[in-house]
Design a protein around this motif. Structure first.
Motif, mmCIF file in Angstrom:
data_model
loop_
_atom_site.group_PDB
_atom_site.id
_atom_site.type_symbol
_atom_site.label_atom_id
_atom_site.label_comp_id
_atom_site.label_asym_id
_atom_site.label_seq_id
_atom_site.Cartn_x
_atom_site.Cartn_y
_atom_site.Cartn_z
ATOM 1 N N ALA A 278 0.830 -1.209 0.000
ATOM 2 C CA ALA A 278 0.000 0.000 0.000
ATOM 3 C C ALA A 278 0.863 1.258 0.000
ATOM 4 O O ALA A 278 0.562 2.245 -0.685
ATOM 5 C CB ALA A 278 -0.935 -0.007 1.208
ATOM 6 N N ARG A 279 1.969 1.237 0.744
ATOM 7 C CA ARG A 279 2.868 2.399 0.773
ATOM 8 C C ARG A 279 3.570 2.581 -0.575
ATOM 9 O O ARG A 279 3.739 3.700 -1.045
ATOM 10 C CB ARG A 279 3.897 2.227 1.889
ATOM 11 C CG ARG A 279 3.273 2.302 3.267
ATOM 12 C CD ARG A 279 4.313 2.232 4.376
ATOM 13 N NE ARG A 279 3.640 2.271 5.659
ATOM 14 C CZ ARG A 279 3.602 1.278 6.528
ATOM 15 N NH1 ARG A 279 4.234 0.151 6.257
ATOM 16 N NH2 ARG A 279 2.956 1.398 7.661
ATOM 17 N N PHE A 280 3.957 1.468 -1.180
ATOM 18 C CA PHE A 280 4.579 1.546 -2.498
ATOM 19 C C PHE A 280 3.592 2.119 -3.514
ATOM 20 O O PHE A 280 3.961 2.972 -4.342
ATOM 21 C CB PHE A 280 5.035 0.155 -2.934
ATOM 22 C CG PHE A 280 5.524 0.090 -4.358
ATOM 23 C CD1 PHE A 280 6.743 0.635 -4.716
ATOM 24 C CD2 PHE A 280 4.744 -0.502 -5.346
ATOM 25 C CE1 PHE A 280 7.195 0.586 -6.035
ATOM 26 C CE2 PHE A 280 5.172 -0.556 -6.655
ATOM 27 C CZ PHE A 280 6.403 -0.013 -7.008
ATOM 28 N N ALA A 281 2.333 1.678 -3.450
ATOM 29 C CA ALA A 281 1.317 2.178 -4.375
ATOM 30 C C ALA A 281 1.124 3.678 -4.209
ATOM 31 O O ALA A 281 1.008 4.421 -5.188
ATOM 32 C CB ALA A 281 -0.003 1.451 -4.151
ATOM 33 N N ARG A 282 1.125 4.132 -2.966
ATOM 34 C CA ARG A 282 0.911 5.558 -2.719
ATOM 35 C C ARG A 282 2.135 6.396 -3.074
ATOM 36 O O ARG A 282 2.038 7.404 -3.771
ATOM 37 C CB ARG A 282 0.547 5.780 -1.253
ATOM 38 C CG ARG A 282 0.539 7.252 -0.854
ATOM 39 C CD ARG A 282 0.248 7.445 0.612
ATOM 40 N NE ARG A 282 0.645 8.776 1.041
ATOM 41 C CZ ARG A 282 -0.048 9.889 0.823
ATOM 42 N NH1 ARG A 282 -1.185 9.833 0.173
ATOM 43 N NH2 ARG A 282 0.393 11.060 1.255
ATOM 44 N N ASP A 283 3.309 5.967 -2.623
ATOM 45 C CA ASP A 283 4.504 6.797 -2.732
ATOM 46 C C ASP A 283 5.159 6.727 -4.101
ATOM 47 O O ASP A 283 5.757 7.707 -4.559
ATOM 48 C CB ASP A 283 5.531 6.388 -1.661
ATOM 49 C CG ASP A 283 5.009 6.589 -0.253
ATOM 50 O OD1 ASP A 283 4.083 7.405 -0.076
ATOM 51 O OD2 ASP A 283 5.516 5.920 0.670
ATOM 52 N N SER A 284 5.066 5.585 -4.772
ATOM 53 C CA SER A 284 5.802 5.401 -6.022
ATOM 54 C C SER A 284 4.919 5.324 -7.259
ATOM 55 O O SER A 284 5.388 5.574 -8.363
ATOM 56 C CB SER A 284 6.655 4.123 -5.941
ATOM 57 O OG SER A 284 7.558 4.186 -4.859
ATOM 58 N N LEU A 285 3.647 4.959 -7.091
ATOM 59 C CA LEU A 285 2.799 4.750 -8.260
ATOM 60 C C LEU A 285 1.720 5.814 -8.416
ATOM 61 O O LEU A 285 1.492 6.311 -9.513
ATOM 62 C CB LEU A 285 2.134 3.361 -8.174
ATOM 63 C CG LEU A 285 3.070 2.154 -8.208
ATOM 64 C CD1 LEU A 285 2.272 0.868 -8.064
ATOM 65 C CD2 LEU A 285 3.869 2.133 -9.508
ATOM 66 N N GLY A 286 1.044 6.155 -7.337
ATOM 67 C CA GLY A 286 -0.122 7.021 -7.451
ATOM 68 C C GLY A 286 -1.351 6.197 -7.784
ATOM 69 O O GLY A 286 -1.257 5.054 -8.235
ATOM 70 N N PRO A 287 -2.563 6.749 -7.601
ATOM 71 C CA PRO A 287 -3.784 5.954 -7.738
ATOM 72 C C PRO A 287 -4.002 5.376 -9.126
ATOM 73 O O PRO A 287 -4.374 4.213 -9.273
ATOM 74 C CB PRO A 287 -4.900 6.935 -7.351
ATOM 75 C CG PRO A 287 -4.299 8.292 -7.461
ATOM 76 C CD PRO A 287 -2.853 8.124 -7.161
ATOM 77 N N ARG A 288 -3.758 6.177 -10.173
ATOM 78 C CA ARG A 288 -4.022 5.683 -11.530
ATOM 79 C C ARG A 288 -3.122 4.515 -11.876
ATOM 80 O O ARG A 288 -3.576 3.467 -12.350
ATOM 81 C CB ARG A 288 -3.843 6.814 -12.550
ATOM 82 C CG ARG A 288 -4.013 6.333 -13.989
ATOM 83 C CD ARG A 288 -3.724 7.457 -14.960
ATOM 84 N NE ARG A 288 -4.798 8.438 -14.962
ATOM 85 C CZ ARG A 288 -4.736 9.613 -15.597
ATOM 86 N NH1 ARG A 288 -3.618 9.943 -16.239
ATOM 87 N NH2 ARG A 288 -5.747 10.442 -15.581
ATOM 88 N N HIS A 289 -1.828 4.652 -11.644
ATOM 89 C CA HIS A 289 -0.896 3.572 -11.966
ATOM 90 C C HIS A 289 -1.125 2.353 -11.074
ATOM 91 O O HIS A 289 -1.026 1.214 -11.538
ATOM 92 C CB HIS A 289 0.550 4.054 -11.832
ATOM 93 C CG HIS A 289 0.996 4.957 -12.937
ATOM 94 N ND1 HIS A 289 0.810 6.318 -12.898
ATOM 95 C CD2 HIS A 289 1.603 4.684 -14.130
ATOM 96 C CE1 HIS A 289 1.294 6.858 -14.005
ATOM 97 N NE2 HIS A 289 1.778 5.894 -14.772
#
Length: 421
Positions: A278-289
């Protein structure tokens, strides 16, 4: 304990949450313990203890699911109008009644009544709890304490711990009998009711006094959100294949006994990796990615099974499905919870979460019927059903790339400016 170590220990993080978010996260843990005490063993009780036919057992389980998913919008709307606390308390009381009815029912009408009551209960408290979680997550995010996506991730981990613990306790209680198991589940929900009576703050609904029809027009007029809910419903549809397509695949290769440890693998993955993902999704990807990649991983799980099924009669396709599907959903689920609130403009959250859940239920109902028919028609080792399953999250990935905000900027609902004083 260092801050960096606490970031990897979910229990420590939950303990350090403020009182209300901590209550909501632990609520999900307790909900799933109580739920999974009974539901995994209900079909066996109906067939073995009460002697009901398989079709009748399917009817009971189907009505339970329908009464839950079909009424999510009602539960969410009631939470928006009357507040979180009374709706959660009512839902807990209804579930206590449902489990007590199941404990002592010896005929089909009683069993149907108990099953429907347990479904209606979830339709009341689930959207209410999710909307409360979203609002508490907003407060934590604005104060700089915790991103809202991470609060949703904690919620998912707590639920998974409950989903693992419940059946283990249920197996022990079944040595006494199914009625004792159902009574124990009722006691769990009575305890949840007491905790929320004591600690969940009372307050008016976020939209108390506003006409219900205006709220429904707002939700159903939010076309971007409706498109998001429709695309996101593939998440629940894909997850449901763990209960439909996975057991059939294991039966094909003569490994029915592997189902339990495969579910254990999925639970261990969620408990151990949900927070860092979840932290990787937020910090490195953003919601769309995060959503696009997550659904592509889910599609890849089904696609790889389509490739492997004609080539092997081992558990490799099943293991591939469980690992990749779980990984994709760990990327998707916390982001879906956060983006739903953003697309709602942070308004009428109960109704918006209710619609999103109902969309998932419709996808499971329609998709499950279609998937079952396709599996029946295709040869045992045919890749066709798995290729069709891969197409659903693949289409969702494309749709979500277009629908989802590229950043975490909050959206505004179509009628968000019409705020009643």
């Amino acid at each position: 304990m260092t801050h960096s170590l606490r970031r990897w220990l979910v229990l420590a993080e939950i303990v350090h949450l403020p009182a209300v978010p901590r209550l909501l996260v632990l609520t999900q843990l307790a909900f799933n313990i109580g739920f999974y005490l009974v539901l995994p063993f209900l079909a066996g009780h109906l067939a073995d203890d009460l002697g009901l036919a398989a079709a009748t057992v399917g009817l009971v389980l189907g009505l339970r699911t329908f009464s839950q998913q079909g009424l999510f919008l009602l539960g969410g709307t009631l939470a928006d109008r009357f507040g979180i606390r009374p709706v959660v308390l009512a839902g807990c009381a209804v579930r206590v009644a449902g489990f007590l009815v199941l404990a002592f029912a010896h005929s089909l009408p009683g069993v149907l009544a108990g099953a429907v009551l347990t479904g209606v209960a979830a339709a009341l408290f689930s959207p209410a709890v999710e909307s409360a979680l979203a609002r508490e997550g907003t407060r934590l995010e604005k104060s700089g304490r915790l991103p809202r996506t991470e609060l949703f991730a904690m919620f998912a981990v707590a639920g998974e711990v409950g989903a693992v613990t419940g059946p283990l306790l249920g197996v022990l209680l079944l040595t006494v009998g199914f009625p004792a198991t159902s009574v124990a589940a009722a006691v769990v929900f009575a305890a949840i009711l007491a905790m929320h009576w004591r600690w969940l703050p009372a307050g008016p609904g976020a939209h108390a006094g506003e006409p219900v029809l205006d709220g429904l027009r707002e939700v159903f007029g939010n076309r971007r959100f409706l498109a998001f809910a429709a695309a996101g419903s593939a998440n629940l549809f894909a997850y449901n294949q763990l209960y439909l397509a996975l057991p059939l695949e294991l039966a094909r290769v003569g490994e029915d006994g592997a189902l339990g440890w495969l579910f254990a693998v999925a639970s261990i993955m969620v408990i151990g990796a949900q927070m860092p993902i979840a932290r990787f999704a937020r910090d490195s990807l953003g919601p769309r990615h995060a959503l696009t990649i997550g659904f592509l991983v889910i599609a890849g799980a089904f696609a790889l099974v389509a490739v492997l099924v004609p080539l092997t009669s081992t558990v490799l396709p099943a293991v591939t499905l469980v690992v990749l599907l779980t990984a994709g959903q760990m990327l998707v689920s916390p982001v879906v919870g956060d983006v739903t609130a953003r697309l709602a403009g942070e308004r009428r959250l109960g109704a918006h979460y209710g619609v999103a859940s109902a969309a998932g239920g419709i996808a499971v109902l329609a998709g499950g019927t279609g998937t079952g028919a396709l599996i029946d028609l295709a040869p045992a080792s045919s890749p066709l059903p798995w290729a069709a399953l891969a197409a659903v999250p693949l289409l969702s990935a494309a749709a979500l790339w277009l629908i989802t905000p590229a950043t975490a900027v909050r959206e505004h609902a179509p009628s968000a400016r019409k705020v009643t004083p």
